[in-house]
Scaffold this motif. Sequence first.
Motif, PDB file in Angstrom:
ATOM      1  N   LEU A  74       0.833  -1.206   0.000  1.00  0.00           N
ATOM      2  CA  LEU A  74       0.000   0.000   0.000  1.00  0.00           C
ATOM      3  C   LEU A  74       0.861   1.247   0.000  1.00  0.00           C
ATOM      4  O   LEU A  74       1.870   1.321   0.702  1.00  0.00           O
ATOM      5  CB  LEU A  74      -0.899   0.006   1.252  1.00  0.00           C
TER       6      LEU A  74
ATOM      7  N   LEU B 199      -6.869  -3.227   2.682  1.00  0.00           N
ATOM      8  CA  LEU B 199      -5.851  -3.366   1.638  1.00  0.00           C
ATOM      9  C   LEU B 199      -6.460  -3.626   0.269  1.00  0.00           C
ATOM     10  O   LEU B 199      -5.911  -3.207  -0.755  1.00  0.00           O
ATOM     11  CB  LEU B 199      -4.891  -4.499   1.992  1.00  0.00           C
TER      12      LEU B 199
ATOM     13  N   LYS C 248      -8.232  -0.176  -0.581  1.00  0.00           N
ATOM     14  CA  LYS C 248      -7.408   1.001  -0.277  1.00  0.00           C
ATOM     15  C   LYS C 248      -8.261   2.135   0.301  1.00  0.00           C
ATOM     16  O   LYS C 248      -8.019   3.312   0.047  1.00  0.00           O
ATOM     17  CB  LYS C 248      -6.642   1.480  -1.518  1.00  0.00           C
TER      18      LYS C 248
END
Length: 555
Positions: A134, A185, A188
Amino acid sequence: MKRKTLLGLSLASVLTLWAGASLSQINRLDPQLSPQLRPVSLSKFVQAGKLSELRLAQQDKFETLTDLDGKLFAGAPRTVAALGEKGEVLRRYNVGIEKLSISKHTADQLVLGDGARKILIGLNIASGQTTELLRLDAVTDPNAGQEPESALLKSGELTAVASNGKEVFVAMEAGFSSAIFKIDLATKRIVSRGWAPGAEMSAMAFFQSGLYVLTGNGSQVARYTDTVEKTHDKIELPQAGARGLALRDGELNVLTDSVSRISKYQIDKALTNLNTTRLNVDVIRRVDVRIPKIDWSKYLVKHYAVLICGDLAENFAGECFWNDTVWMYKTLLDNGYKPENIFVLYGDGADYASANPKYRHPSTVTDFPASPTWVNKVLDGLKNGDAANSLPKLDSNDTLFVWTFDHGGGGMNATLNLRGGAITDTDFANKLNAISYASRAIFMQQCRSGGFIDNLQNSKTFIATACRFDENARPADTEFETVAGRQYSHGEFNYHITTALGRVTPTGSAINADTNGDGKISVREMAEWNRTHENLPENPQTNDGGPGVSFIFPK
């Protein structure tokens, strides 16, 4: 006159009172309800007992630590190391990250935080391969405008990471605006967020459905739920300076002694089990209706003060929110203010039971909760009079001193966070500007406080803020006290303005901010003392419409 009494109840009575309420529900008492019955202190401090320690090789300068299925991993600039049971290095991984934080991610993977680039990376402990997980600048916010602001992901400093395997937690340091974000994740997106337990967060760990955060200069571990809601459970370490955080069932591991050792501490297993509900309500207090003794004479100058602090002592390392509130209250009393003329809005409406005598007072300090509803009600009361809440109607002969402290947000359109919500600079100014006064002084510690100046400035007002509209305010760095092994902290701005007015530090050192030698302290001298003595990356602001020199204190 403030008349407050304590009503002691048995534990059984307390449990009956809160029957059916979860800990998170108790922590979210409706701040808009009348403050007649509420808990004094909810914190539960658990002292960790040392079990053993491992001495590390001197050449390794590890700064962070985590546990992955019973195995310890330590991090140093550019390197992650797998450690054996005796502290020896079993394997090294060259990860190339200078500003590194680590934590468990999945059964075979660590999550690494790159503080310089604000990137999260996965490290496979079997293969040694790394994968980008990320970039914080790619995170989206489905609830834009919610506090803490997602802009902190870009402007704050990434200092710690944690993971539950699907979502990651990132600690972003930014003075009093420091915060924790939970991010999915896959999408996002920000899932949840919360204010930090201190200005610095050196490590985090996710364990058995709870998030644990090392703060307080490495002396305390605060517990959050998996949705980043604060609990009032804290683990106190016997010394400061710990780094890293590795949790096991009933055991806590940190780096100590200038990170040359790994210290193992025993902790209550129930503390790492969020299925265990804890109540720590030692005393329930009933606040009697205050009987006002107000001089309504329009021919005498009366001095009033409003102190507003929305957050709780329990929610920030060093208990600065309560420390600075009660310290300013006591300093105003020492400077001639009458207790019935000081209106204190703090947290959920109850005094904090500090272990430090400096931050206690013989009578009750707090009058009302510091919620948006009660802030508006108090300001309206000072405009119109409100006998039910013992609020006088101010007139054009009176002086008004206003002090605020909590988190803050925004910019030129700034906000002051309060209990259960926030108030904008425009709404706050509309209420405050409607009150009659001869002169007033406003001191604001919160982040982005400079954004309030344009809304409040006029020819009868002196304003001092901790920082500009686009800056975060900072906790004091060296200005704290240690009593019985516990640190008591302050806002940097608060520390200097209050010592200027009180002429003494909390530890008893005399100071003299009376620059013109007239034997009195003016609000301009308070602000100037702060400007010339603070040393943190914030730029205090002042706006003097006229009363900077003439606004002095009754005594």
